[in-house]
Design an enzyme around this catalytic site. Structure first.
Site, PDB file in Angstrom:
ATOM      1  N   THR A 116     -15.405  -3.145  -5.880  1.00 46.69           N
ATOM      2  CA  THR A 116     -16.208  -3.003  -4.886  1.00 46.69           C
ATOM      3  C   THR A 116     -17.708  -2.429  -4.883  1.00 46.69           C
ATOM      4  O   THR A 116     -18.167  -2.324  -5.789  1.00 46.69           O
ATOM      5  CB  THR A 116     -15.633  -1.344  -4.403  1.00 46.69           C
ATOM      6  OG1 THR A 116     -16.513  -0.871  -3.372  1.00 46.69           O
ATOM      7  CG2 THR A 116     -15.493  -0.560  -5.597  1.00 46.69           C
ATOM      8  N   TYR A 140     -14.085   7.257  -6.102  1.00 46.34           N
ATOM      9  CA  TYR A 140     -13.481   5.948  -5.671  1.00 46.34           C
ATOM     10  C   TYR A 140     -14.279   4.607  -6.435  1.00 46.34           C
ATOM     11  O   TYR A 140     -13.688   4.081  -7.312  1.00 46.34           O
ATOM     12  CB  TYR A 140     -13.626   5.601  -3.969  1.00 46.34           C
ATOM     13  CG  TYR A 140     -13.301   4.194  -3.753  1.00 46.34           C
ATOM     14  CD1 TYR A 140     -12.203   3.862  -3.842  1.00 46.34           C
ATOM     15  CD2 TYR A 140     -14.274   3.258  -3.464  1.00 46.34           C
ATOM     16  CE1 TYR A 140     -11.801   2.355  -3.642  1.00 46.34           C
ATOM     17  CE2 TYR A 140     -14.000   1.972  -3.198  1.00 46.34           C
ATOM     18  CZ  TYR A 140     -12.639   1.575  -3.162  1.00 46.34           C
ATOM     19  OH  TYR A 140     -12.400   0.287  -2.916  1.00 46.34           O
TER      20      TYR A 140
HETATM   21  N1  LIG Z   1     -11.127  -2.545   2.524  1.00 47.55           N
HETATM   22  C1  LIG Z   1     -12.290  -2.810   2.091  1.00 47.55           C
HETATM   23  O1  LIG Z   1     -13.164  -2.953   2.860  1.00 47.55           O
HETATM   24  C2  LIG Z   1     -12.511  -2.617   0.715  1.00 47.55           C
HETATM   25  C3  LIG Z   1     -13.720  -3.066   0.141  1.00 47.55           C
HETATM   26  C4  LIG Z   1     -13.836  -2.999  -1.344  1.00 47.55           C
HETATM   27  C5  LIG Z   1     -12.658  -3.202  -2.324  1.00 47.55           C
HETATM   28  N2  LIG Z   1     -11.527  -3.174  -1.523  1.00 47.55           N
HETATM   29  C6  LIG Z   1     -10.175  -3.059  -2.590  1.00 47.55           C
HETATM   30  O2  LIG Z   1      -9.341  -3.937  -2.187  1.00 47.55           O
HETATM   31  C7  LIG Z   1      -7.800  -3.502  -2.384  1.00 47.55           C
HETATM   32  C8  LIG Z   1      -7.275  -3.674  -1.140  1.00 47.55           C
HETATM   33  O3  LIG Z   1      -7.625  -2.758  -0.092  1.00 47.55           O
HETATM   34  P1  LIG Z   1      -6.917  -2.863   1.392  1.00 47.55           P
HETATM   35  O4  LIG Z   1      -7.980  -2.736   2.287  1.00 47.55           O
HETATM   36  O5  LIG Z   1      -6.054  -4.099   1.599  1.00 47.55           O
HETATM   37  O6  LIG Z   1      -6.015  -1.623   1.003  1.00 47.55           O
HETATM   38  P2  LIG Z   1      -4.397  -1.346   1.727  1.00 47.55           P
HETATM   39  O7  LIG Z   1      -4.202   0.199   1.507  1.00 47.55           O
HETATM   40  O8  LIG Z   1      -4.207  -2.102   2.961  1.00 47.55           O
HETATM   41  O9  LIG Z   1      -3.764  -2.245   0.647  1.00 47.55           O
HETATM   42  C9  LIG Z   1      -3.452  -1.369  -0.818  1.00 47.55           C
HETATM   43  C10 LIG Z   1      -2.053  -2.036  -1.089  1.00 47.55           C
HETATM   44  O10 LIG Z   1      -1.666  -1.488  -2.415  1.00 47.55           O
HETATM   45  C11 LIG Z   1      -0.481  -0.832  -2.349  1.00 47.55           C
HETATM   46  N3  LIG Z   1      -0.506   0.266  -3.618  1.00 47.55           N
HETATM   47  C12 LIG Z   1      -1.292   1.477  -3.659  1.00 47.55           C
HETATM   48  N4  LIG Z   1      -0.873   2.056  -4.582  1.00 47.55           N
HETATM   49  C13 LIG Z   1      -0.072   1.326  -5.389  1.00 47.55           C
HETATM   50  C14 LIG Z   1       0.436   1.580  -6.584  1.00 47.55           C
HETATM   51  N5  LIG Z   1       0.555   2.675  -7.278  1.00 47.55           N
HETATM   52  N6  LIG Z   1       1.811   0.717  -6.912  1.00 47.55           N
HETATM   53  C15 LIG Z   1       2.073  -0.339  -6.060  1.00 47.55           C
HETATM   54  N7  LIG Z   1       1.321  -0.519  -4.975  1.00 47.55           N
HETATM   55  C16 LIG Z   1       0.276   0.285  -4.524  1.00 47.55           C
HETATM   56  C17 LIG Z   1      -0.123  -0.092  -0.959  1.00 47.55           C
HETATM   57  O11 LIG Z   1       0.899   0.039  -0.472  1.00 47.55           O
HETATM   58  C18 LIG Z   1      -0.994  -1.408  -0.125  1.00 47.55           C
HETATM   59  O12 LIG Z   1       0.044  -2.505   0.302  1.00 47.55           O
HETATM   60  C19 LIG Z   1      -8.221  -2.189  -3.138  1.00 47.55           C
HETATM   61  O13 LIG Z   1      -8.023  -2.211  -4.149  1.00 47.55           O
HETATM   62  C20 LIG Z   1      -9.423  -1.732  -2.559  1.00 47.55           C
HETATM   63  O14 LIG Z   1     -10.060  -0.818  -3.355  1.00 47.55           O
HETATM   64  C21 LIG Z   1     -11.144  -2.893  -0.060  1.00 47.55           C
HETATM   65  O1  LIG Z   2     -15.138   6.584  12.123  1.00 43.79           O
HETATM   66  C1  LIG Z   2     -16.306   6.135  11.400  1.00 43.79           C
HETATM   67  C2  LIG Z   2     -15.940   5.244  10.191  1.00 43.79           C
HETATM   68  C3  LIG Z   2     -17.044   4.952   9.590  1.00 43.79           C
HETATM   69  N1  LIG Z   2     -18.325   5.292   9.840  1.00 43.79           N
HETATM   70  C4  LIG Z   2     -19.406   4.772   9.146  1.00 43.79           C
HETATM   71  O2  LIG Z   2     -19.501   3.372   8.783  1.00 43.79           O
HETATM   72  C5  LIG Z   2     -19.845   3.077   7.540  1.00 43.79           C
HETATM   73  C6  LIG Z   2     -18.863   2.186   7.049  1.00 43.79           C
HETATM   74  O3  LIG Z   2     -17.768   3.081   6.792  1.00 43.79           O
HETATM   75  P1  LIG Z   2     -16.360   2.642   6.241  1.00 43.79           P
HETATM   76  O4  LIG Z   2     -15.925   1.583   7.302  1.00 43.79           O
HETATM   77  O5  LIG Z   2     -15.287   3.871   6.331  1.00 43.79           O
HETATM   78  O6  LIG Z   2     -16.491   1.819   5.061  1.00 43.79           O
HETATM   79  P2  LIG Z   2     -17.180   2.307   3.563  1.00 43.79           P
HETATM   80  O7  LIG Z   2     -17.027   3.895   3.344  1.00 43.79           O
HETATM   81  O8  LIG Z   2     -18.572   1.766   3.304  1.00 43.79           O
HETATM   82  O9  LIG Z   2     -16.499   1.910   2.491  1.00 43.79           O
HETATM   83  C7  LIG Z   2     -15.831   0.410   2.770  1.00 43.79           C
HETATM   84  O10 LIG Z   2     -16.282  -0.420   1.656  1.00 43.79           O
HETATM   85  C8  LIG Z   2     -16.509  -0.018   0.676  1.00 43.79           C
HETATM   86  C9  LIG Z   2     -17.403  -1.360  -0.003  1.00 43.79           C
HETATM   87  O11 LIG Z   2     -18.652  -1.227   0.481  1.00 43.79           O
HETATM   88  C10 LIG Z   2     -15.080  -0.356  -0.036  1.00 43.79           C
HETATM   89  O12 LIG Z   2     -15.271  -0.205  -1.244  1.00 43.79           O
HETATM   90  C11 LIG Z   2     -14.095   0.836   0.642  1.00 43.79           C
HETATM   91  O13 LIG Z   2     -12.671   0.372   0.046  1.00 43.79           O
HETATM   92  C12 LIG Z   2     -14.257   0.708   2.017  1.00 43.79           C
HETATM   93  O14 LIG Z   2     -13.549   1.611   2.533  1.00 43.79           O
HETATM   94  C13 LIG Z   2     -19.990   4.318   6.840  1.00 43.79           C
HETATM   95  O15 LIG Z   2     -21.355   4.737   7.027  1.00 43.79           O
HETATM   96  C14 LIG Z   2     -19.398   5.242   7.611  1.00 43.79           C
HETATM   97  O16 LIG Z   2     -20.012   6.631   7.590  1.00 43.79           O
HETATM   98  C15 LIG Z   2     -18.758   6.108  11.035  1.00 43.79           C
HETATM   99  O17 LIG Z   2     -19.724   6.381  11.204  1.00 43.79           O
HETATM  100  N2  LIG Z   2     -17.534   6.343  11.964  1.00 43.79           N
END
Ligand SMILES: NC(=O)c1ccc[n+]([C@@H]2O[C@H](COP(=O)([O-])OP(=O)(O)OC[C@H]3O[C@@H](n4cnc5c(N)ncnc54)[C@H](O)[C@@H]3O)[C@@H](O)[C@H]2O)c1
Ligand SMILES: O=c1ccn([C@@H]2O[C@H](COP(=O)(O)OP(=O)(O)O[C@H]3O[C@H](CO)[C@@H](O)[C@H](O)[C@H]3O)[C@@H](O)[C@H]2O)c(=O)[nH]1
Length: 323
Positions: A116, A140
């Protein structure tokens, strides 16, 4: 030979499973379904299990010939990590170690890790390259950085190569229209806005309007989930050709403020969104933008959807379909 996808029932994992399945790969999904859903899985075999269960992981590797691991499973909500750090060190760090240990034991040599942008913390210029010093400002980000370090050390000691992809803010939904962000109680900005558009939520808040940015709100680099999914296929191909371990940013290289994202949502729907100005949220960086060249150089990644209006449209269209 199978590809193991942990967290493949989740938002991002399911998009990669969809691409891998369409490419004819043999996929095993390991997921505890805490935030993931069975309906998100379009291809492959689901094994319901938890990464805290070393015996279950070993069984999985014993019963299947795992060629590569794509590790998405984890806990992902920044403010939750501030309130409950142990959960993050358990689920993101310790459980990743369980998986890495199984790879070493069962001689699986290719590993792709969902890291991330949060590992950078608060980069001075707001822009982070892979050489920018890591300095996470929340549990995180720390829990994920520790996993990167474990991978680095294990890769130096064993015949094992990994690609850690540092995702910036992932958003939008698959162009197939079949999958998208369906995590219950999701906290992400665009997901929340899409829930307000579809009246699943009455209103939302902007978390902090007094940051030193052009409009006082935080800046992020939003990347479409289909482009991110393709980066994983590119990383697999790279490791398949004998590529060495890499840490790569996944972003487009430019950012938008929270207010700009909300403006894009309003432009898409033609309606004002019910938004309140709220206080800052714990653990938020002011500005996080990717330097995006290295992944293109190393993997030949070619993003196709670098367009906020398209990202917003795909997220809203998905939310309208989602019951
Ligand atoms: N969404 C974002 O913007 C973002 C940004 C940066 C990194 N990531 C990373 O990407 C990955 C996927 O994120 P996402 O947005 O798809 O989240 P998500 O919550 O939709 O997916 C996570 C999945 O992992 C499974 N899981 C969680 N803990 C587990 C465990 N202990 N054993 C087995 N399964 C488990 C959950 O059931 C789910 O299906 C994460 O590692 C997250 O940190 C996400
Ligand atoms: O209801 C909301 C939700 C979010 N935000 C703002 O929007 C921005 C983005 O927030 P969010 O969408 O929650 O993402 P992040 O906190 O930046 O984190 C995301 O992006 C990261 C990488 O940059 C990942 O690692 C994390 O898993 C993922 O949740 C931030 O400034 C928040 O404060 C608001 O103002 N209102």
């Amino acid at each position: 030979m199978s590809i193991l996808v942990t967290g493949g029932a989740g938002y991002i994992g399911s998009h990669i499973v969809s691409l891998l399945g369409a490419a004819g790969e043999d996929i095993i999904i390991f997921d505890n379904l805490t935030t993931g859903k069975k309906e998100n899985i379009l291809y492959g075999k689901l094994i319901v299990g938890d990464l805290n269960d070393q015996a279950a992981i070993d069984k999985l590797f014993l019963e299947n010939q795992i060629d590569a691991v794509l590790h998405f499973a984890g806990s992902i909500v920044v403010p939750e990590s501030v309130e409950n750090p142990s959960l993050y060190y358990q689920n993101n760090t310790e459980n990743s170690l369980n998986l890495i240990k199984a790879c070493i034991k069962h001689k699986t040599k290719k590993f792709i890790f969902s890291s991330t942008a949060a590992v950078y913390g608060m980069p001075e210029s707001g822009v982070a390259s892979e050489e920018t010093p890591t300095n996470p400002i929340n549990p995180y980000g720390r829990s994920k950085l520790m996993t990167e370090w474990m991978l680095e050390d294990v890769s130096a000691a064993h015949d094992f190569n990994y690609v850690a992809l540092r995702y910036f803010n992932v958003a939008g939904a698959s162009k197939t229209g079949k999958i998208g962000q369906s995590t219950p109680r999701a906290t992400h900005l665009l997901k929340t806005a899409a829930e307000v558009v579809t009246k699943k939520r009455e209103k939302m808040a902007i978390f902090g309007t007094d940051y030193k940015t052009k409009d006082g709100t935080c800046i992020r680099d939003y990347i479409h989930v289909d482009d991110l999914a393709q980066a994983h296929l590119d990383a697999l191909a790279y490791l398949g050709k004998g590529g060495r371990s890499q840490v790569l940013n996944c972003g487009y290289g430019h950012g938008f403020t929270v207010k700009e994202v909300i403006g894009a949502v309003e432009a898409c729907t033609g309606e004002k969104l019910n938004v309140e100005m709220g206080p800052r949220r714990a653990g938020d960086a002011v500005e996080l933008i990717s330097k995006a060249e290295k992944i293109k150089d190393i993997l030949g990644w070619k993003p196709l959807y670098d367009d906020l209006a398209y990202i917003v449209k795909s997220a809203i269209e998905w939310e309208k379909k989602l019951k």
